[in-house]
Motif scaffolding. Sequence first.
Motif: not given
Length: 232
Positions: A190-209
């Motif tokens: 999903n193109g995650v390369q930075t900590l900021q992107q990882a944080r955003a992806y993690g929050e999005k994943f948890r909301k989806y769950q």
Amino acid sequence: MNKRFLMQWITEGQLSVPKLLLKNYRKIGLNEEEFVLLLQVYDFLSEQHPFPTPEDLSERGPSSSECATILGQLLKKGYLSIEEHVDENGILFESYSIDPLWEKLIHVMTNEKIEQENELKKQEEFNIYTVFEQEFSRPLSPIECETLAMWLDQDHHSPEIIRAALRESVVSGKLNFRYIDRILFEWKKNGVQTLQQARAYGEKFRKYQQSKQPTQEKRKVEPFPTYNWLEK
């Protein structure tokens, strides 16, 4: 002494020499005599005197024969070059160029910077092994060390991204290499390369769950906590 003469000497002009050269002339292989003579040639060039002779240079320092020897050394070692030009009247003339000096300085400083970055990278990679062993509370197995090396060398994950995936696995209560590898795979896909992107992806994943939980079940259990797993 007449102050007027002092003022003339002071205001005669200045030669701008990069501090980088002053600090590193030995690193690029120059000794004091060569360095000073190069500065003298540089000064002559700044005064529109493109091709000072050993006799010209000897007026400011060593004998003409010594200047000739040092000039020969500088030309042979590639710190100085002689260029040919044609003036507006079609007359051929020669001039010194110190561009090779700057090129050598840039080359040495660039290589030094690369070495520093490589050393820092090695240190970061060494540290990440220590971080994993601390989290697992044991030494890593050979297979785990190989997996960690693969993430760094083959998959080209940065140490900070690997540490972030480790933290995510700790928060999720699934501290194992297979789970961490899955996190890194999803992030890379999903193109995650930075900590900021990882944080955003993690929050999005948890909301989806959370959105997948039945409505009644959401009423019975407390909301899923918001983990700031990337913060140190």
